[in-house]
Design an enzyme around this catalytic site. Structure first.
Site, PDB file in Angstrom:
ATOM      1  N   CYS B  55       0.819  -1.219   0.000  1.00  0.00           N
ATOM      2  CA  CYS B  55       0.000   0.000   0.000  1.00  0.00           C
ATOM      3  C   CYS B  55       0.856   1.274   0.000  1.00  0.00           C
ATOM      4  O   CYS B  55       1.970   1.288   0.527  1.00  0.00           O
ATOM      5  CB  CYS B  55      -0.914   0.011   1.225  1.00  0.00           C
ATOM      6  SG  CYS B  55      -2.379  -1.019   1.010  1.00  0.00           S
ATOM      7  N   HIS B 166      -1.163  -6.429  -8.153  1.00  0.00           N
ATOM      8  CA  HIS B 166       0.256  -6.267  -8.463  1.00  0.00           C
ATOM      9  C   HIS B 166       0.749  -7.409  -9.336  1.00  0.00           C
ATOM     10  O   HIS B 166       0.086  -8.431  -9.467  1.00  0.00           O
ATOM     11  CB  HIS B 166       1.085  -6.246  -7.170  1.00  0.00           C
ATOM     12  CG  HIS B 166       1.190  -7.580  -6.484  1.00  0.00           C
ATOM     13  ND1 HIS B 166       0.134  -8.179  -5.810  1.00  0.00           N
ATOM     14  CD2 HIS B 166       2.220  -8.464  -6.381  1.00  0.00           C
ATOM     15  CE1 HIS B 166       0.523  -9.346  -5.308  1.00  0.00           C
ATOM     16  NE2 HIS B 166       1.779  -9.546  -5.644  1.00  0.00           N
ATOM     17  N   HIS B 299       3.731 -12.084 -27.101  1.00  0.00           N
ATOM     18  CA  HIS B 299       2.421 -12.633 -26.728  1.00  0.00           C
ATOM     19  C   HIS B 299       2.315 -12.718 -25.220  1.00  0.00           C
ATOM     20  O   HIS B 299       3.324 -12.794 -24.513  1.00  0.00           O
ATOM     21  CB  HIS B 299       2.170 -13.986 -27.379  1.00  0.00           C
ATOM     22  CG  HIS B 299       3.200 -15.038 -27.055  1.00  0.00           C
ATOM     23  ND1 HIS B 299       4.491 -15.021 -27.577  1.00  0.00           N
ATOM     24  CD2 HIS B 299       3.133 -16.148 -26.272  1.00  0.00           C
ATOM     25  CE1 HIS B 299       5.161 -16.072 -27.118  1.00  0.00           C
ATOM     26  NE2 HIS B 299       4.369 -16.769 -26.322  1.00  0.00           N
ATOM     27  N   LYS B 314      -8.483 -27.571 -11.735  1.00  0.00           N
ATOM     28  CA  LYS B 314      -7.828 -28.705 -12.367  1.00  0.00           C
ATOM     29  C   LYS B 314      -6.520 -28.951 -11.628  1.00  0.00           C
ATOM     30  O   LYS B 314      -5.697 -28.030 -11.481  1.00  0.00           O
ATOM     31  CB  LYS B 314      -7.547 -28.365 -13.831  1.00  0.00           C
ATOM     32  CG  LYS B 314      -6.588 -29.301 -14.535  1.00  0.00           C
ATOM     33  CD  LYS B 314      -7.204 -30.663 -14.791  1.00  0.00           C
ATOM     34  CE  LYS B 314      -6.201 -31.641 -15.409  1.00  0.00           C
ATOM     35  NZ  LYS B 314      -6.762 -33.006 -15.489  1.00  0.00           N
ATOM     36  N   PHE B 315      -6.288 -30.178 -11.179  1.00  0.00           N
ATOM     37  CA  PHE B 315      -5.019 -30.516 -10.552  1.00  0.00           C
ATOM     38  C   PHE B 315      -4.077 -31.088 -11.594  1.00  0.00           C
ATOM     39  O   PHE B 315      -4.397 -32.076 -12.244  1.00  0.00           O
ATOM     40  CB  PHE B 315      -5.240 -31.533  -9.432  1.00  0.00           C
ATOM     41  CG  PHE B 315      -5.803 -30.901  -8.193  1.00  0.00           C
ATOM     42  CD1 PHE B 315      -4.961 -30.444  -7.190  1.00  0.00           C
ATOM     43  CD2 PHE B 315      -7.165 -30.720  -8.038  1.00  0.00           C
ATOM     44  CE1 PHE B 315      -5.465 -29.836  -6.059  1.00  0.00           C
ATOM     45  CE2 PHE B 315      -7.686 -30.104  -6.902  1.00  0.00           C
ATOM     46  CZ  PHE B 315      -6.836 -29.663  -5.907  1.00  0.00           C
ATOM     47  N   VAL B 317      -1.253 -33.019 -11.556  1.00  0.00           N
ATOM     48  CA  VAL B 317      -0.539 -33.814 -10.561  1.00  0.00           C
ATOM     49  C   VAL B 317       0.045 -35.081 -11.175  1.00  0.00           C
ATOM     50  O   VAL B 317       0.664 -35.007 -12.236  1.00  0.00           O
ATOM     51  CB  VAL B 317      -1.459 -34.076  -9.336  1.00  0.00           C
ATOM     52  CG1 VAL B 317      -1.576 -32.814  -8.473  1.00  0.00           C
ATOM     53  CG2 VAL B 317      -2.858 -34.546  -9.750  1.00  0.00           C
ATOM     54  N   TYR B 319      -0.196 -37.938 -13.193  1.00  0.00           N
ATOM     55  CA  TYR B 319       0.061 -38.214 -14.608  1.00  0.00           C
ATOM     56  C   TYR B 319       0.717 -37.019 -15.288  1.00  0.00           C
ATOM     57  O   TYR B 319       1.669 -37.162 -16.052  1.00  0.00           O
ATOM     58  CB  TYR B 319      -1.235 -38.591 -15.332  1.00  0.00           C
ATOM     59  CG  TYR B 319      -0.976 -39.070 -16.742  1.00  0.00           C
ATOM     60  CD1 TYR B 319      -0.516 -40.367 -16.982  1.00  0.00           C
ATOM     61  CD2 TYR B 319      -1.152 -38.234 -17.838  1.00  0.00           C
ATOM     62  CE1 TYR B 319      -0.236 -40.809 -18.268  1.00  0.00           C
ATOM     63  CE2 TYR B 319      -0.878 -38.666 -19.130  1.00  0.00           C
ATOM     64  CZ  TYR B 319      -0.419 -39.952 -19.342  1.00  0.00           C
ATOM     65  OH  TYR B 319      -0.140 -40.386 -20.614  1.00  0.00           O
ATOM     66  N   GLU B 320       0.209 -35.836 -14.973  1.00  0.00           N
ATOM     67  CA  GLU B 320       0.716 -34.622 -15.612  1.00  0.00           C
ATOM     68  C   GLU B 320       2.173 -34.361 -15.228  1.00  0.00           C
ATOM     69  O   GLU B 320       2.973 -33.942 -16.062  1.00  0.00           O
ATOM     70  CB  GLU B 320      -0.156 -33.425 -15.207  1.00  0.00           C
ATOM     71  CG  GLU B 320      -1.564 -33.439 -15.806  1.00  0.00           C
ATOM     72  CD  GLU B 320      -2.546 -34.352 -15.084  1.00  0.00           C
ATOM     73  OE1 GLU B 320      -2.137 -35.043 -14.122  1.00  0.00           O
ATOM     74  OE2 GLU B 320      -3.717 -34.384 -15.484  1.00  0.00           O
TER      75      GLU B 320
HETATM   76  O1  LIG Z   1      -7.509 -39.146  -9.333  1.00  0.00           O
HETATM   77  P1  LIG Z   1      -8.411 -38.526 -10.331  1.00  0.00           P
HETATM   78  O2  LIG Z   1      -9.671 -38.023  -9.711  1.00  0.00           O
HETATM   79  O3  LIG Z   1      -8.677 -39.350 -11.546  1.00  0.00           O
HETATM   80  O4  LIG Z   1      -7.681 -37.221 -10.921  1.00  0.00           O
HETATM   81  C1  LIG Z   1      -6.496 -36.664 -10.448  1.00  0.00           C
HETATM   82  O5  LIG Z   1      -5.386 -37.239 -11.127  1.00  0.00           O
HETATM   83  C2  LIG Z   1      -5.364 -37.082 -12.535  1.00  0.00           C
HETATM   84  C3  LIG Z   1      -4.087 -37.685 -13.065  1.00  0.00           C
HETATM   85  O6  LIG Z   1      -2.945 -37.102 -12.521  1.00  0.00           O
HETATM   86  C4  LIG Z   1      -5.482 -35.609 -12.927  1.00  0.00           C
HETATM   87  O7  LIG Z   1      -5.654 -35.512 -14.316  1.00  0.00           O
HETATM   88  C5  LIG Z   1      -6.678 -34.937 -12.231  1.00  0.00           C
HETATM   89  O8  LIG Z   1      -6.680 -33.558 -12.511  1.00  0.00           O
HETATM   90  C6  LIG Z   1      -6.572 -35.178 -10.723  1.00  0.00           C
HETATM   91  O9  LIG Z   1      -7.672 -34.600 -10.067  1.00  0.00           O
END
Ligand SMILES: O=P(O)(O)O[C@H]1O[C@H](CO)[C@@H](O)[C@H](O)[C@H]1O
Ligand SMILES: O=P(O)(O)O[C@H]1O[C@H](CO)[C@@H](O)[C@H](O)[C@H]1O
Lengths: 351, 351
Positions: B55, B166, B299, B314-315, B317, B319-320
């Protein structure tokens, strides 16, 4: 500013498996935190809930009834992200609009019939069943698919929506990004240095003794030099092993022991059931079973999100998403902290 | 299974900027959700809090007092992840243990003197000041550093610990991972096709009309074909522009207008102050100012985490993290949804 001290000065470290870098800012974890905190997950979970689709005897959303299983139990995910039968997209000659086919299957694997138990608190013989089921499923789906990703999301901070102890297995006709990178880096390393990258790496870490956390007869648990998450770790067999199904009976028993030990350390870190995503990476399968994969080495990866406490995690956001991962303590500091934690689970001590 | 339908069948799409792939599972957002929900952030924020270090007039943790600023205000982060003066690590000849020097500086940039306002609710003339400050800081730090990353983490779901409007600017002596990849892919594309990748891409999207969300005189807002986050978007100038400081007066006014419009859409998506991480990518700076960077196109990227509602994200986690990003709706479905949202901010309507 004097001479360089990795525990003092910001620097970048190279990840030879992903062929990219991490920014290490050793003293940044001292900054104050007024942001989001996670739920401390100590809610009482019923041992058996007939409405929980992962429990023995429960009816799943698709109407199927689970058997009264006693060890592990594997079934097809009711909401699969990849399906066995999907048509092939028309080929496109535009390099900016490329779509390719994805075939595969998504499985759920329950570790134990009880909802109120976690891997580190399970008996060794029951953890051994988990190891065997991992090996079976990798061998089985590997007959058909190029990649079998075994992974576990534990805790609501990691998007896990069901407290019942379980992992998932997503297999696919394509080699996913992370593995395409590792296939390339490990192949090139072996061509150049004559040894598998991770076999060489473990040899060196055993000599350096700076990032080792736990050792058993057949396994070594360490914080990789290039770790990204605050307490990210890697689990490696001492022997050169391509795939999880290649583990011997002795290595499997010892893996059960190592898992119990390492997960106990993680839970003791912040005296909470430690959230994480973990998974196994070994040589690809499917058509790769016939190729030379000797540059691969089996390993498991653990990515816990917590940074300072059971409720304050590391956010991989703006800079990390747009530029490069950044960590707030060094790999050596993390290894040291994990190493010094007690070996007895905090919940068992209290009992 | 019939012929391939991208709005129906799982598939993978190629990201030509990162040279990797995303798994698209169109119907997966139908699965039930019992996992973590985010706080709906409608808490009343005081317009001025003398204890808030962002601030006007407030005292910061290091004892410095902010001026009574009226437009934007830039200062050095009190907990910098990269520092101006850091020694150079000793060179190592081991490919598995590589450390390199990181020099740079981290700035915080306040958008407005009020804590209880957000960009989409600001007046156009005040948003224009933000654009000008972005341009100034990129030009200024770009004299010294190879990369200047302007980014904003908005909302506690994105690790933002202070509600005051910010953004941050982290500059560095090295080219971070994401930019090293984009430098390579855009250079190779231009060599091969004679046109900058993103200039070509925008031309094609303007013809296809499948992923466009908003157009103004000088800017186009769209969902990239290879988007990862459910409502990830990209903002592109119509003209070929290398860096944000190269924008003309007219383009800057029009950018202020576009920002107001697009952020209003985002807030209307789930009738919440939409959390996101965003940032600008343009041609590198420092020593690159003297090189040919004509393969680059300026961009902005927006990564909002929300999937189904103001509280369900969206997680990214297991697999990703271990294999490959996965999304639960197509880029076209996301564009269509954003396009149909009202243009008037839900908070202004209620007032
Ligand atoms: O365990 P779930 O409910 O299938 O899903 C979870 O694991 C998946 C694989 O990593 C991710 O794509 C989802 O976003 C997460 O919520
Ligand atoms: O805004 P802060 O508090 O500096 O920090 C936030 O953004 C940084 C840059 O993306 C991240 O490294 C932190 O994990 C996050 O909490």
């Amino acid at each position: 500013s004097g001479s360089f001290d990795p525990s003092e000065h910001p620097h970048i470290r190279y990840n030879p498996l992903r062929d990219d870098w991490v920014l290490v800012s050793p003293h940044r974890s001292k900054r104050p935190w007024q942001g989001q905190v996670e739920k401390a997950e100590e809610a009482v979970i019923p041992r058996h809930d007939p409405k929980n689709p992962l429990c023995p005897g429960a009816t799943r959303p698709n109407g199927k009834v689970n058997p009264n299983y006693e060890g592990t139990y594997v079934f097809t995910n009711d909401f699969q992200a990849i399906l066995e039968e999907t048509p092939k997209p028309e080929p496109s000659d535009d390099p900016l609009f490329q779509t390719a086919q994805a075939q595969g299957t998504c499985k759920v694997m329950c570790f134990h019939p009880w909802s109120d138990i976690t891997l580190p608190l399970m008996e060794l013989k029951d953890i051994r069943k988990v190891v065997d089921t991992w090996a079976e499923i990798n061998a089985d789906l590997g007959k058909t698919y190029t990649w079998v990703q075994i992974f576990e999301n534990r805790g609501s901070a990691m998007g896990c929506s069901n407290p019942h102890p379980h992992c998932q297995v997503w297999s696919s006709s394509f080699l996913p990004n992370e593995l395409a990178a590792k296939e390339r880096t490990q192949r090139v390393y072996k061509e150049k240095h004559g040894k598998p990258l991770l076999v060489d790496y473990l040899d060196k870490e055993l000599k350096k003794q700076e990032r080792l956390v736990l050792e058993t007869a057949h396994w070594v648990w360490l914080v990789p030099y290039w770790a990204v998450w605050p307490y990210e770790t890697m689990l490696l067999p001492r022997r050169h092993v391509l795939r999880i199904e290649d583990l011997t009976d002795e290595e499997r028993n010892d893996l059960a022991l190592m898992l119990k030990k390492l997960l106990t350390k993680y839970d003791n870190l912040f005296e909470t059931s430690c959230p994480y995503s973990m998974g196994w990476h070994g040589a690809p399968t499917g058509e790769w079973l016939k190729k030379d994969c000797s540059h691969w080495q089996l390993h498991a990866l653990y990515y816990p999100p917590l940074l300072r406490s059971a409720t304050v995690k590391k956010f991989m956001v703006g800079y990390e998403m747009l530029a490069q991962p950044q960590r707030d303590l060094t790999a050596e500091q993390a290894a040291d902290k994990l190493k010094k934690l007690p070996d007895q689970h905090y919940k068992e001590k209290k009992g």
